[in-house]
Scaffold this motif. Structure first.
Motif, PDB file in Angstrom:
ATOM      1  N   LYS A   5       0.944  -1.328   0.085  1.00 50.54           N
ATOM      2  CA  LYS A   5      -0.176   0.084   0.035  1.00 50.54           C
ATOM      3  C   LYS A   5       0.909   1.368  -0.041  1.00 50.54           C
ATOM      4  O   LYS A   5       0.426   2.207  -0.335  1.00 50.54           O
ATOM      5  N   GLU A   6       2.218   0.957   0.252  1.00 46.83           N
ATOM      6  CA  GLU A   6       2.846   2.363   0.652  1.00 46.83           C
ATOM      7  C   GLU A   6       3.636   2.757  -0.925  1.00 46.83           C
ATOM      8  O   GLU A   6       4.264   3.640  -0.953  1.00 46.83           O
ATOM      9  N   LEU A   7       3.441   1.879  -1.846  1.00 48.24           N
ATOM     10  CA  LEU A   7       4.254   2.150  -3.059  1.00 48.24           C
ATOM     11  C   LEU A   7       3.726   3.478  -3.656  1.00 48.24           C
ATOM     12  O   LEU A   7       4.672   4.281  -4.166  1.00 48.24           O
ATOM     13  N   ALA A   8       2.764   3.733  -3.733  1.00 45.59           N
ATOM     14  CA  ALA A   8       2.341   5.253  -4.143  1.00 45.59           C
ATOM     15  C   ALA A   8       3.034   6.337  -3.616  1.00 45.59           C
ATOM     16  O   ALA A   8       3.384   7.225  -4.075  1.00 45.59           O
ATOM     17  N   SER A   9       2.762   6.285  -2.203  1.00 45.65           N
ATOM     18  CA  SER A   9       3.384   7.530  -1.388  1.00 45.65           C
ATOM     19  C   SER A   9       4.893   7.252  -1.633  1.00 45.65           C
ATOM     20  O   SER A   9       5.634   8.293  -1.687  1.00 45.65           O
ATOM     21  N   LYS A  10       5.686   6.301  -1.935  1.00 42.24           N
ATOM     22  CA  LYS A  10       7.201   6.117  -2.070  1.00 42.24           C
ATOM     23  C   LYS A  10       7.352   6.676  -3.593  1.00 42.24           C
ATOM     24  O   LYS A  10       8.438   7.265  -3.642  1.00 42.24           O
ATOM     25  N   ALA A  11       6.427   6.438  -4.618  1.00 40.70           N
ATOM     26  CA  ALA A  11       6.839   6.898  -5.771  1.00 40.70           C
ATOM     27  C   ALA A  11       6.677   8.445  -5.510  1.00 40.70           C
ATOM     28  O   ALA A  11       7.474   9.151  -6.346  1.00 40.70           O
ATOM     29  N   ARG A  50      -2.146  -7.874  -6.433  1.00 40.55           N
ATOM     30  CA  ARG A  50      -2.285  -7.441  -5.015  1.00 40.55           C
ATOM     31  C   ARG A  50      -2.826  -5.985  -4.928  1.00 40.55           C
ATOM     32  O   ARG A  50      -3.436  -5.615  -4.384  1.00 40.55           O
ATOM     33  N   LEU A  51      -2.230  -5.023  -5.855  1.00 37.34           N
ATOM     34  CA  LEU A  51      -2.490  -3.526  -5.836  1.00 37.34           C
ATOM     35  C   LEU A  51      -3.735  -3.182  -6.567  1.00 37.34           C
ATOM     36  O   LEU A  51      -4.580  -2.512  -6.202  1.00 37.34           O
ATOM     37  N   ALA A  52      -4.082  -4.243  -7.602  1.00 38.72           N
ATOM     38  CA  ALA A  52      -5.306  -3.966  -8.267  1.00 38.72           C
ATOM     39  C   ALA A  52      -6.517  -4.656  -7.335  1.00 38.72           C
ATOM     40  O   ALA A  52      -7.877  -4.468  -7.376  1.00 38.72           O
ATOM     41  N   GLY A  53      -6.423  -5.711  -6.304  1.00 36.33           N
ATOM     42  CA  GLY A  53      -7.279  -6.383  -5.660  1.00 36.33           C
ATOM     43  C   GLY A  53      -8.047  -7.279  -6.393  1.00 36.33           C
ATOM     44  O   GLY A  53      -8.965  -7.659  -5.818  1.00 36.33           O
ATOM     45  N   ARG A  54      -7.416  -7.450  -7.516  1.00 32.75           N
ATOM     46  CA  ARG A  54      -8.267  -8.886  -8.342  1.00 32.75           C
ATOM     47  C   ARG A  54      -7.243  -9.275  -9.207  1.00 32.75           C
ATOM     48  O   ARG A  54      -6.046  -8.684  -9.449  1.00 32.75           O
ATOM     49  N   ILE A  63      -2.046  -0.771 -16.254  1.00 36.36           N
ATOM     50  CA  ILE A  63      -2.911  -1.058 -15.191  1.00 36.36           C
ATOM     51  C   ILE A  63      -3.135   0.044 -14.339  1.00 36.36           C
ATOM     52  O   ILE A  63      -1.906   0.615 -13.780  1.00 36.36           O
ATOM     53  N   ARG A  64      -4.332   0.726 -13.847  1.00 35.47           N
ATOM     54  CA  ARG A  64      -4.172   1.883 -13.325  1.00 35.47           C
ATOM     55  C   ARG A  64      -4.939   1.381 -11.765  1.00 35.47           C
ATOM     56  O   ARG A  64      -5.880   0.523 -11.737  1.00 35.47           O
ATOM     57  N   PHE A  65      -4.276   2.094 -10.725  1.00 33.51           N
ATOM     58  CA  PHE A  65      -4.484   1.746  -9.426  1.00 33.51           C
ATOM     59  C   PHE A  65      -5.201   2.881  -8.842  1.00 33.51           C
ATOM     60  O   PHE A  65      -4.374   3.725  -8.285  1.00 33.51           O
ATOM     61  N   GLY A  66      -6.417   3.030  -8.576  1.00 36.75           N
ATOM     62  CA  GLY A  66      -6.901   4.319  -8.010  1.00 36.75           C
ATOM     63  C   GLY A  66      -6.806   5.565  -8.856  1.00 36.75           C
ATOM     64  O   GLY A  66      -6.704   5.295 -10.210  1.00 36.75           O
ATOM     65  N   GLY A  67      -6.545   6.478  -8.371  1.00 36.89           N
ATOM     66  CA  GLY A  67      -6.090   7.694  -9.154  1.00 36.89           C
ATOM     67  C   GLY A  67      -4.785   8.222  -9.042  1.00 36.89           C
ATOM     68  O   GLY A  67      -4.353   9.372  -9.570  1.00 36.89           O
ATOM     69  N   GLU A  68      -3.831   7.441  -8.171  1.00 39.21           N
ATOM     70  CA  GLU A  68      -2.409   7.900  -8.153  1.00 39.21           C
ATOM     71  C   GLU A  68      -1.376   7.121  -8.849  1.00 39.21           C
ATOM     72  O   GLU A  68      -0.525   7.919  -9.281  1.00 39.21           O
TER      73      GLU A  68
END
Length: 291
Positions: free
Chosen positions: A94-100, A139-143, A161-166
């Motif tokens: 879950k921390e990948l977006a914030s790390k990026a 895991r990121l996509a939840g499916r 592949i898009r994960f949320g809006g971030e």
């Protein structure tokens, strides 16, 4: 041992990555935390050029925690941001977006200063086969949107592949370099399953693994297989074969005539290592890299 294994789809993947690179903001370099240096693809530095990079130490749940901390410090000393994850269970993902965002903070701030709304971060994920790229994406996509498998070379194409809006992620097939000039790196990759089993000798790989485990995790090895009088190190191949023979006898890997089936014993050992049944183990250290 010189391993050569460079399927055609990997050649295409290298070319496709180079073509897509101009669209990328950040690179996620996925490594196996059990063999961080050996699972690094030397072509990544060349391919990704000067793009910001986050080194992801995947399968950290299977690796020695103290060694993972050492590897994180090592990569940071090389100027690379690191983050340990377990893509299978989701730990650290879950921390990948914030790390990026941290890596792109200056670029994002410039967009904000110009009155622009920052778009989703575009990340490229690269790594050798069987390091867990598709598992991470799912895991990121939840499916299950990316094909996974327990053998190298499952992913054959690219997909955004898009994960949320971030975050938007570009998946690519695993890339291995054409050959391994360092035989030790080849053995490490074979031990963790990054190389197809039909291009190597399992008993040789098992003996290599035993040498490492006896020196660093002897008590865990003895406990798992009920071995007694295990030495502190294995000086040669013959000594490793004797330990493999003991494992085979303890686990019933016997053929007609009462002889040990070494291939079956090797398969058992490698399966236990890869699944974590032997415990959390790392097969190389930063100190070895610096030698």
């Amino acid at each position: 041992m010189t391993i050569q294994w460079f399927p055609g789809h990997m050649t295409r993947a290298k070319r496709q990555i180079e073509e897509k690179l101009k669209l990328i903001d950040v690179v996620f370099e996925l490594l196996d935390a059990r063999i961080p240096q050996s699972s690094r693809n030397p072509m990544v530095d060349e391919i990704t050029s000067t793009k910001p990079r986050l080194v992801l130490l995947n399968k950290a749940d299977l690796a020695d925690a103290d060694q993972t901390a050492e590897w994180s410090r090592y990569f940071r000393s090389q100027g690379l941001a690191t983050h340990a994850i377990d893509a299978n269970a989701g730990s650290g993902v879950k921390e990948l977006a914030s790390k990026a965002k941290e890596l792109l903070q200056e670029k994002i701030q410039k967009q904000i200063d110009k009155g622009m709304k920052p778009r989703p971060i575009r990340a490229l994920i690269v790594g050798i086969p069987n390091v867990g790229k598709s598992t991470l994406i799912n895991r990121l996509a939840g499916r299950n949107i990316a094909v996974t498998g327990d053998r190298p070379g499952v992913t054959k194409g690219q997909q955004w592949i898009r994960f949320g809006g971030e975050l938007e992620l570009l998946d690519t097939p695993g890339i291995l370099w054409p050959k391994f000039d360092d035989p030790v790196a080849g053995f490490r990759l074979a031990a963790t399953g990054a190389i197809k089993e039909d291009v190597l000798h399992l008993d040789e790989v098992a003996c290599f693994v035993l040498k490492v485990l006896v020196e660093n995790y002897g008590s865990a090895l003895s406990e798992r297989y009920g071995l007694e009088g295990l030495p502190s190190e294995l000086p040669d191949m013959q000594a490793a074969i004797q330990v493999l023979e003991s494992i085979g006898k303890r686990r019933g890997c016997i053929v007609s005539g009462g002889h040990v089936d070494y291939e079956k014993a090797a398969t058992l050992l490698l399966r236990d290592l890869r699944s974590g049944k032997l415990g959390r183990m790392t097969l190389e250290s930063p100190e070895e890299t610096n030698k």
